[in-house]
Design a protein around this motif. Structure first.
Motif, PDB file in Angstrom:
ATOM      1  N   ALA A 144      59.607  24.412  32.263  1.00 41.21           N
ATOM      2  CA  ALA A 144      60.756  23.611  32.196  1.00 41.21           C
ATOM      3  C   ALA A 144      61.994  24.355  31.848  1.00 41.21           C
ATOM      4  O   ALA A 144      63.212  24.052  31.756  1.00 41.21           O
ATOM      5  CB  ALA A 144      60.685  22.294  31.802  1.00 41.21           C
ATOM      6  N   LEU A 145      61.828  25.512  31.227  1.00 42.50           N
ATOM      7  CA  LEU A 145      62.665  26.326  30.635  1.00 42.50           C
ATOM      8  C   LEU A 145      63.195  27.506  31.666  1.00 42.50           C
ATOM      9  O   LEU A 145      62.661  28.068  32.244  1.00 42.50           O
ATOM     10  CB  LEU A 145      62.184  27.138  29.353  1.00 42.50           C
ATOM     11  CG  LEU A 145      61.493  26.022  28.426  1.00 42.50           C
ATOM     12  CD1 LEU A 145      61.017  27.201  27.390  1.00 42.50           C
ATOM     13  CD2 LEU A 145      62.456  25.191  27.918  1.00 42.50           C
ATOM     14  N   ARG A 146      64.615  27.470  31.539  1.00 39.40           N
ATOM     15  CA  ARG A 146      65.355  28.675  32.547  1.00 39.40           C
ATOM     16  C   ARG A 146      65.848  29.799  31.299  1.00 39.40           C
ATOM     17  O   ARG A 146      66.333  29.538  30.196  1.00 39.40           O
ATOM     18  CB  ARG A 146      66.723  28.137  33.000  1.00 39.40           C
ATOM     19  CG  ARG A 146      67.430  28.940  33.859  1.00 39.40           C
ATOM     20  CD  ARG A 146      68.640  28.657  34.214  1.00 39.40           C
ATOM     21  NE  ARG A 146      69.406  29.446  35.049  1.00 39.40           N
ATOM     22  CZ  ARG A 146      70.789  29.503  35.486  1.00 39.40           C
ATOM     23  NH1 ARG A 146      71.757  28.333  34.847  1.00 39.40           N
ATOM     24  NH2 ARG A 146      71.457  30.214  35.911  1.00 39.40           N
TER      25      ARG A 146
ATOM     26  N   LEU B 296      67.124  24.777  26.960  1.00 41.12           N
ATOM     27  CA  LEU B 296      66.135  23.893  26.714  1.00 41.12           C
ATOM     28  C   LEU B 296      66.207  22.609  27.397  1.00 41.12           C
ATOM     29  O   LEU B 296      65.313  22.094  27.809  1.00 41.12           O
ATOM     30  CB  LEU B 296      66.167  23.771  25.289  1.00 41.12           C
ATOM     31  CG  LEU B 296      66.091  25.109  24.510  1.00 41.12           C
ATOM     32  CD1 LEU B 296      66.011  24.890  22.830  1.00 41.12           C
ATOM     33  CD2 LEU B 296      64.644  25.622  24.632  1.00 41.12           C
ATOM     34  N   THR B 297      67.388  22.151  27.700  1.00 34.73           N
ATOM     35  CA  THR B 297      67.765  21.057  28.385  1.00 34.73           C
ATOM     36  C   THR B 297      68.895  21.091  29.307  1.00 34.73           C
ATOM     37  O   THR B 297      69.520  22.242  29.164  1.00 34.73           O
ATOM     38  CB  THR B 297      67.844  19.778  27.586  1.00 34.73           C
ATOM     39  OG1 THR B 297      69.275  20.015  26.590  1.00 34.73           O
ATOM     40  CG2 THR B 297      66.699  19.531  26.298  1.00 34.73           C
ATOM     41  N   ASP B 298      69.464  20.024  29.984  1.00 34.82           N
ATOM     42  CA  ASP B 298      70.572  20.408  30.675  1.00 34.82           C
ATOM     43  C   ASP B 298      71.868  20.642  29.701  1.00 34.82           C
ATOM     44  O   ASP B 298      72.838  21.027  30.072  1.00 34.82           O
ATOM     45  CB  ASP B 298      70.814  19.174  31.544  1.00 34.82           C
ATOM     46  CG  ASP B 298      70.175  19.194  32.708  1.00 34.82           C
ATOM     47  OD1 ASP B 298      69.290  20.089  32.975  1.00 34.82           O
ATOM     48  OD2 ASP B 298      69.834  18.016  33.180  1.00 34.82           O
TER      49      ASP B 298
ATOM     50  N   GLU C 151      76.279  21.194  25.002  1.00 39.84           N
ATOM     51  CA  GLU C 151      77.383  20.510  25.760  1.00 39.84           C
ATOM     52  C   GLU C 151      77.417  19.150  25.653  1.00 39.84           C
ATOM     53  O   GLU C 151      76.591  18.333  25.720  1.00 39.84           O
ATOM     54  CB  GLU C 151      77.088  20.652  27.337  1.00 39.84           C
ATOM     55  CG  GLU C 151      78.236  20.327  28.062  1.00 39.84           C
ATOM     56  CD  GLU C 151      78.113  20.595  29.626  1.00 39.84           C
ATOM     57  OE1 GLU C 151      78.753  20.069  30.430  1.00 39.84           O
ATOM     58  OE2 GLU C 151      77.272  21.495  29.873  1.00 39.84           O
ATOM     59  N   LEU C 152      78.441  18.629  24.727  1.00 38.59           N
ATOM     60  CA  LEU C 152      78.704  17.292  24.445  1.00 38.59           C
ATOM     61  C   LEU C 152      78.969  16.314  25.597  1.00 38.59           C
ATOM     62  O   LEU C 152      78.648  15.064  25.994  1.00 38.59           O
ATOM     63  CB  LEU C 152      79.962  16.960  23.702  1.00 38.59           C
ATOM     64  CG  LEU C 152      79.645  17.504  22.033  1.00 38.59           C
ATOM     65  CD1 LEU C 152      80.880  17.402  21.466  1.00 38.59           C
ATOM     66  CD2 LEU C 152      78.724  16.707  21.295  1.00 38.59           C
ATOM     67  N   GLY C 153      79.360  17.088  26.636  1.00 37.63           N
ATOM     68  CA  GLY C 153      79.696  16.217  27.838  1.00 37.63           C
ATOM     69  C   GLY C 153      81.331  16.513  28.238  1.00 37.63           C
ATOM     70  O   GLY C 153      81.961  17.027  27.407  1.00 37.63           O
TER      71      GLY C 153
END
Length: 718
Positions: free
Chosen positions: A364-366, A442-444, A486-488
């Motif tokens: 799942a890791l890029r 690790l995540t989006d 990224e907080l958004g």
């Protein structure tokens, strides 16, 4: 083997080398696409960023600012030094009488007795004695701040300056030409023509010439340059780029004015205290860059490249004596004792490098990886001669001290003194390095960056006066790490840690070869990307520590002294963008607390630096603001704008309490289309004619800033 022969071999072996390059990339990812008109977001859209990879700025755990050619043109800027004033993290340092570029990023400048190094298209190409860099042919100036700059191996921990040049564009023909007139009878012509020779081959021809007086008495200047670029597309996945540099600068060597007992009105800012008969000091440069990029797939590419650059600086000057006991000015307040000096400085610099960039996933890791290496060979040959007058006594004659009356100067009053060699030295630096970096998604929202660089360094110092050959060999691994969250939209947070390593060139006044400089740095901040990328900004805090730091040896000009450790801490804010209604804004602020952290005492000259002493020419506060408005004037496009820069007080001499005062400078600028393809432009810098001081080495070597300066010109395009 001569270095020129080595350069030929390096260029010939480029396709087989494994070194780093920034040649234009064939593809781009969707995440790096910018809306039209957005300037602040540095993205990879046709040019792969060296030591950076395929990332949007919001994904990089590092503060990055850009000054593009639009802003440079709006302000009618012609020198790199003036362009860098637009970012508050960068401040001016001593420029060898106006003969080279010298600046500090986040409080650190490197060796004050050599030009500040900068990158050109990612290559270490700013070293040497080529005169102050002109902005002709520059697409944008990138200020790469903080720990990630240490990955470059030989850069300052405060950051690096990267100049991205205007390169040949394949398949298009276009061009511009401009003619401008500036205060002090300065005339400048500039041209840029991109010619599509075939469907796969283009040539871009860029040149400039400038001549005129200056606000300094008796001084004139001449500058010209030719900066062509060739682009060749080889198939669908390979691009070759060759860039050439040929420049010349002819200006009098000028140490500026004297400040007696803290009085900055001791002499007018126009007064020249050298000798007009010394003539011009001439700086020349010839450089080559060759880069090849091969895209194996949308995810993998290899960049290889080589560069070679020769520079030469020659001339003579008459400079104020800096040693108090030899300076008659401190006796009668008007008789300036001077030294007579001659210089012949040359350098040759070759770089060979490559970088493999890849994008792949594990589960799942890029992963976005950079793997590269480089070879850097730099030599500088310095022949410096000097006449110095005796210690001042009641019987010392004005002729013996080569005296000039600062209130009523009579040039050529005494015969030119005979000089003797003070420095006759060859410094040769060889560095080989390799690095790896992996940024893992690790995540989006969460990404981490890990990596490091290994350098093997050799410095040889051949002192021909003493027949002493010094040698220092070192190696070091410099790690780096960072995180981005990224907080958004529109905010992201980042933090980074890095260690750095940079060779100190040369030896001190007694012949001791300097140890390399090492650094540790940490920063954290928040990045803003709003309005579809049209408004971007960064707020950052940092702390940098350096060891084996050099400072100018005030009593032995031309030499440095090791001051041990130094520290810089600060807060920065950058905001840049295009707002609704045609408004463009630029805001840059920096608070910098840079100081020595070791105690140094020279028993021969009582030269003393104490912990807590501020580093020279570094203000606590620096701010630059600019607003421009685009509108229609009848049926034609037009623009008007205004800006202000405030620079706080700062130390004007290492190891003393001499201080340069703060200053505030206002500017206005504008442009309007007269007919289709023809534009009228103009600017006024230092609008209210303020007295200001660009930098200082000592109270008798203070560089005054230019008075009110107006520019008007015409620019045509096709």
């Amino acid at each position: 083997m001569r270095l020129s022969t080595r350069a030929v071999l390096l260029t010939a072996t480029v396709p087989f080398a494994v070194t780093l390059s920034c040649a234009p990339a064939i593809g781009q990812t969707k995440e790096n696409t910018q809306p039209e008109g957005a300037r602040a977001e540095i993205t990879v859209t046709g040019v792969r960023q060296s030591y950076r990879g395929n990332f949007a700025v919001r994904e990089i755990p590092q503060a990055i600012a850009t000054i593009d050619d639009t802003v440079i043109e709006e302000n009618a800027i012609t020198r790199l030094t003036d362009a860098l004033d637009l970012n508050a993290s960068v401040v001016r340092q001593n420029t060898l009488g106006g003969l080279w570029d010298s600046f500090a990023v986040r409080g650190f400048t490197g060796d004050e007795n050599l030009p500040s190094g900068y990158l050109v298209n990612g290559f270490n190409a700013g070293r040497g004695f080529s005169g102050q860099r002109d902005v002709a042919g520059i697409e944008r100036v990138e200020v790469l701040k903080g720990p990630a700059a240490a990955v470059l191996g030989r850069g300052e921990p405060g950051g690096s300056i990267n100049l991205v040049t205007k390169q040949a564009e394949i398949g298009r023909s276009f061009g511009t030409a401009s003619l401008q007139y500036r205060s002090f009878d300065i005339v400048r012509a500039e041209g840029d023509a991109n010619l599509s020779l075939t469907g796969t081959l283009s040539a871009r021809l860029i040149g400039y010439a400038e001549s005129g007086d200056s606000f300094r008495d008796t001084t004139e200047q001449k500058r010209w340059g030719f900066l062509p670029s060739i682009g060749l597309k080889i198939g669908d996945a390979t691009r070759l780029t060759y860039d050439f540099e040929w420049t010349r600068v002819e200006v009098p060597f000028d140490r500026g004015i004297v400040v007696l007992n803290g009085n900055f009105d001791t002499v007018p800012r126009s007064r020249f205290l050298g000798e007009p008969s010394d003539g011009d000091t001439v700086a020349r440069a010839t450089g080559h860059q060759l880069r090849v990029q091969r895209d194996f797939s949308p995810s993998w590419s290899l960049s290889v490249g080589a560069s070679h650059r020769d520079t030469r600086l020659t001339g003579a000057s008459s400079d104020a004596e800096t040693v108090r006991s030899r300076q008659k000015l401190y006796v009668d307040g008007r008789s300036l004792s001077r030294q007579r000096r001659t210089r012949r400085y040359t350098s040759e610099h070759s770089v060979l490098r490559a970088e493999l960039a890849g994008d792949f996933t594990t589960g799942a890791l890029r992963h976005r990886v950079l793997i590269g290496g480089d070879f850097d060979y730099f030599d500088t040959d310095q022949l410096f001669t000097r006449f110095r007058g005796p210690v001042v006594t009641p019987t010392t004659t004005d002729r013996a001290g080569y005296v000039l009356d600062i209130q009523n100067p009579v040039y050529g009053r005494f015969p030119v003194p005979v000089t003797a060699p003070i420095t006759n030295r060859l410094d040769v630096q060889r560095t080989m390095g390799a690095y790896v970096q992996d940024q893992i998604s690790l995540t989006d929202r969460l990404q981490v960056r890990i990596g490091g660089r290994y350098d093997d360094f050799l410095l040889r110092v051949d002192n021909r006066l003493t027949n002493v050959l010094g040698r220092r060999k070192r190696s070091r691994f410099s790690p780096q790490a960072g995180v981005v969250y990224e907080l958004g939209a529109p905010l992201s947070l980042y933090a980074a840690y890095g260690e750095g390593y940079r060779a100190n060139i040369g030896a001190d006044a007694t012949g001791n070869v300097f140890e390399p400089e090492t650094s540790k740095s940490i920063e954290a901040g928040v990045k803003l990307t709003a309005m579809g990328g049209r408004l971007t900004g960064t707020l950052a805090a940092y702390s940098l520590d350096k060891s084996n730091v050099l400072a100018t040896d005030t009593l032995n000009p031309g030499f440095a002294v090791a001051i041990g450790k130094a520290r810089s801490r600060g807060i920065e804010a950058d905001l840049n963008g295009r707002l609704p209604g045609g408004f463009e804004i630029l805001l840059s602020y920096a608070y910098t607390d840079a100081e020595a952290r070791s105690q140094v005492l020279d028993p021969n000259f009582s030269f003393q630096i104490r912990p807590g002493d501020p580093l020279i020419n570094i203000p606590k506060h620096n701010v630059n603001m600019q607003v421009a408005k685009r509108f229609m004037l009848g049926a034609r496009d037009a623009m008007v704008g205004a800006g202000v820069q405030h620079l706080g007080a700062r130390s004007g001499e290492t190891g003393t309490n001499f201080t340069l005062p703060s200053h505030t400078l206002f500017r206005v600028f504008g442009q309007a289309d007269l007919i289709e393809g023809v534009q009228l432009f103009g600017s006024v810098a230092n609008l209210f004619d303020a007295d200001w001081y660009a930098n200082s080495y000592s109270p008798v070597w203070v560089q005054p800033g230019a008075p009110r300066t107006a520019t008007i010109g015409l620019r045509a395009s096709f």
